[in-house]
Write a protein that holds these residues in place. Structure first.
Motif, PDB file in Angstrom:
ATOM      1  N   VAL A  27       0.826  -1.220   0.000  1.00  0.00           N
ATOM      2  CA  VAL A  27       0.000   0.000   0.000  1.00  0.00           C
ATOM      3  C   VAL A  27       0.857   1.266   0.000  1.00  0.00           C
ATOM      4  O   VAL A  27       0.323   2.377  -0.036  1.00  0.00           O
ATOM      5  CB  VAL A  27      -0.947   0.018   1.224  1.00  0.00           C
ATOM      6  CG1 VAL A  27      -1.912  -1.155   1.169  1.00  0.00           C
ATOM      7  CG2 VAL A  27      -0.161   0.003   2.537  1.00  0.00           C
ATOM      8  N   ALA A  28       2.171   1.103   0.048  1.00  0.00           N
ATOM      9  CA  ALA A  28       3.070   2.256   0.117  1.00  0.00           C
ATOM     10  C   ALA A  28       3.193   2.943  -1.245  1.00  0.00           C
ATOM     11  O   ALA A  28       3.068   2.314  -2.298  1.00  0.00           O
ATOM     12  CB  ALA A  28       4.444   1.814   0.604  1.00  0.00           C
ATOM     13  N   LYS A  29       3.446   4.250  -1.198  1.00  0.00           N
ATOM     14  CA  LYS A  29       3.671   5.036  -2.410  1.00  0.00           C
ATOM     15  C   LYS A  29       5.024   5.740  -2.298  1.00  0.00           C
ATOM     16  O   LYS A  29       5.298   6.393  -1.296  1.00  0.00           O
ATOM     17  CB  LYS A  29       2.552   6.072  -2.602  1.00  0.00           C
ATOM     18  CG  LYS A  29       1.199   5.467  -2.896  1.00  0.00           C
ATOM     19  CD  LYS A  29       0.165   6.536  -3.235  1.00  0.00           C
ATOM     20  CE  LYS A  29      -0.198   7.348  -2.010  1.00  0.00           C
ATOM     21  NZ  LYS A  29      -1.310   8.291  -2.286  1.00  0.00           N
ATOM     22  N   LYS A  30       5.814   5.600  -3.321  1.00  0.00           N
ATOM     23  CA  LYS A  30       7.120   6.249  -3.333  1.00  0.00           C
ATOM     24  C   LYS A  30       6.913   7.742  -3.573  1.00  0.00           C
ATOM     25  O   LYS A  30       6.327   8.154  -4.581  1.00  0.00           O
ATOM     26  CB  LYS A  30       7.980   5.659  -4.451  1.00  0.00           C
ATOM     27  CG  LYS A  30       9.419   6.164  -4.483  1.00  0.00           C
ATOM     28  CD  LYS A  30      10.262   5.554  -3.387  1.00  0.00           C
ATOM     29  CE  LYS A  30      11.750   5.893  -3.579  1.00  0.00           C
ATOM     30  NZ  LYS A  30      12.597   5.356  -2.499  1.00  0.00           N
ATOM     31  N   VAL A  31       7.394   8.573  -2.634  1.00  0.00           N
ATOM     32  CA  VAL A  31       7.126  10.011  -2.740  1.00  0.00           C
ATOM     33  C   VAL A  31       8.392  10.852  -2.834  1.00  0.00           C
ATOM     34  O   VAL A  31       8.355  11.972  -3.352  1.00  0.00           O
ATOM     35  CB  VAL A  31       6.257  10.500  -1.556  1.00  0.00           C
ATOM     36  CG1 VAL A  31       4.832   9.978  -1.681  1.00  0.00           C
ATOM     37  CG2 VAL A  31       6.868  10.096  -0.208  1.00  0.00           C
TER      38      VAL A  31
END
Length: 575
Positions: free
Chosen positions: A447-451
């Motif tokens: 569920v992680a998003k690379k930001v």
């Protein structure tokens, strides 16, 4: 009676018959009459047997039923709820049996006497309301819910006809106020109305209760990500700080930066869920997720990260902070200005408002706004806890908005969201929505998003470490645990105006800084100096809270101390 004998004799003569042998035989009328009488007796007995069998059957049926609930709550009253436990299985909420007092007004002989005698056991009972209930003529009315065993025994001893007890389930919270805002509350009918209690209902428990399938033995405990040991430490420290700094509020959250799990979170003033008489008071809200605040200089973490991630700035970049920035009639100053050109690390270390505004100017208004939304700072947070506020921002961003937002004024967000954004700058650049349920690293990555980039994360870890060694984060250092962080002191907004006397202070700390595992975010709402001559800025209160939490809980979190080397951050200075 004697005068009737001739007539009887005549009747007997008429019933005589002559037998073939000439003898006289009396008619068989008596025999016939006797047969009909026997039939009537049997029929009568059958009718009575049927009637009494029906009555007996009805009495048995009614005896097996619950008391008449007309006018009262139905099955939801005693619906079961699953236990709530912490990550180690410690019980945070469970059902216990209790007795509730009801009355059958039609059986009450003297309402005044009944109330007078009840008041000796229940002095808080409302006389007028109770009187109206007892005179209503209804079949069932509640008088008092959730009595203690002693109250039940004392009422039984009064011997008042028309009163009875119903066994119900009541929610009990063994940890009391320690985790009240996370676990939440149920109402008098055992329905979840806040916190994780409400979340559980919203996930389908309500449907199970209404269908009668919420049976206690079939409901598995709900395990939270909370560690009760750490939760106790956090709540204890913020409660002590509330008193020590004479603040109107204080709070803290401990976040696992790798999984997004909330390991502990507390906000004070809070309440005892076992006796929540004051839960609705104005100042009793979960400031960490439901309170909106301008975060002050903690926001400079995002500003410096934005400048680095844009590729338009490096650690060697310089920003002119030699004089204030003027926009129209407004001027941006530094609190303790160096009045010279600063390197990017110096902008962070000296918490320069002017330098942060220059960083925002370098990226541009649209890039600034996009970056904060990318980190989830200005969007409503998605998590299990129902009490989550929606951040605010200007409808139209102008240059002056970008400048002030760069150092934490002009937008409002929740402390928990700010913590989640800072975690993304420490964990490798991944934005992971917070959760109050257990989650593995593998589950988190789905569920992680690379930001932000790895290089930006490396730079931010360096800046946090530098600030703990040489800057405002020194009060949060704990020997052996390599703590880094950033302070934030913002003028508190009261009725739309900035106060010159009261601050809203924040502190963000991560540890261990060579590979951060946990992040601690603390707040102090309108604190005062601890002692005469001391200051009320964030380093003197929010920073101290963070240091105490890390000192007491790091070992519980499984972080081993390391005394083999000192932090090696070196200040990069450009004169």
């Amino acid at each position: 009676m004697i005068g009737r004998l001739p007539r009887i004799g005549e009747l007997l003569r008429r019933r005589k018959k002559v037998a073939p042998d000439g003898s006289i035989v009396v008619d068989a009328a008596r025999k016939a009459t006797g047969g009909k009488a026997k039939t009537r007796i049997i029929m009568t007995m059958a009718v009575f047997f049927t009637i009494y069998s029906t009555i007996a059957g009805r009495l048995v049926y009614l005896g097996l039923q619950n008391p008449d609930m007309s006018g009262g709550p139905q099955s939801r009253v005693t619906a079961s709820r699953p236990d709530i436990v912490d990550r180690n299985g410690e019980v945070l909420a469970t059902d216990i049996k209790t007795a509730s007092l009801f009355a059958e007004p039609r059986r009450i002989v003297d309402a005044d006497e009944a109330i007078e005698r009840l008041s000796t056991v229940l002095p808080e009972i409302d006389y007028e309301q109770t009187y109206r209930k007892l005179k209503s003529g209804a079949g069932f009315v509640w008088l008092q819910r959730q009595l203690t065993p002693k109250q039940q025994a004392d009422i039984l001893a009064l011997g008042i006809p028309g009163l009875g007890f119903r066994t119900e389930k009541r929610r009990f919270y063994p940890s009391g106020e320690t985790s009240s805002y996370i676990v939440g509350l149920t109402n008098i009918d055992n329905q979840g109305i806040s916190g994780m209690e409400k979340y559980i209902d919203d996930q389908g428990l309500t449907d199970l209760q209404e269908s009668g399938l919420a049976v206690a033995r079939d409901l598995k405990p709900v395990k939270l990500s909370i560690d009760l040991r750490v939760q106790h430490v956090v709540r204890d420290e913020v409660a002590a700080a509330l008193e020590r700094y004479r603040a109107i509020g204080a709070g803290a959250v401990v976040l696992n930066v790798k999984t997004g799990e909330v390991v502990a979170m507390a906000s004070v003033p809070d309440f005892d869920p076992n006796n929540p008489y004051n839960a609705q008071e104005k100042d009793r809200l979960n400031r960490m997720s439901a309170g909106l605040y301008e975060m002050g200089s903690t926001f400079k973490s995002f500003t410096s990260a934005m400048a680095l991630d844009s590729g338009k700035a490096t650690m060697a970049s310089r920003f002119d902070a030699s004089h204030p920035i003027r926009v129209g009639h407004q001027a941006i100053h530094d609190f303790h200005g160096k009045n010279r050109v600063l390197s990017l690390p110096e902008v962070f270390l000296y918490s320069s408002n002017i330098g942060s505004a220059r960083e925002a100017e370098l990226v541009g208004i649209e890039g600034h706004r996009e970056f904060l939304h990318r980190l989830g700072i200005l969007d409503k947070m998605q998590t299990e806890l129902p009490e989550v506020a929606r951040p605010t921002e200007p409808k139209v961003w102008k240059q002056v908005n970008s400048f002030t937002i760069a150092f934490g004024h002009g937008v409002s967000t929740t402390p928990l969201q700010a913590a989640v954004g800072c975690a993304a700058l420490m964990n490798g650049g991944y934005l992971i929505e917070p959760t109050f349920l257990p989650r593995t690293v593998e589950q988190a990555m789905t569920v992680a998003k690379k930001v932000v980039s790895e290089k930006t994360v490396e730079g931010m870890r360096y800046l946090y470490t530098l600030n703990a060694e040489k800057g405002s984060a020194r009060n949060a250092r704990v020997p052996g645990y390599r703590v880094g962080g950033k302070t934030g002191t913002a003028e508190k907004v009261i009725n739309g105006r900035y106060s010159k006397d009261l601050n809203f202070n924040t502190f963000v700390a991560a540890f261990p800084m060579d590979d951060p595992q946990y992040l601690v975010f603390t707040i102090a709402d309108a604190p005062h100096p601890e002692k005469p001559g001391m200051t009320d800025v964030a380093a003197a209160n929010a920073g101290v809270i963070a240091g105490n939490i890390i000192r007491r809980s790091a070992a519980m979190l499984g972080v081993k101390p390391d005394f083999s080397h000192e932090n090696g951050a070196t200040l990069v200075s450009y004169q």
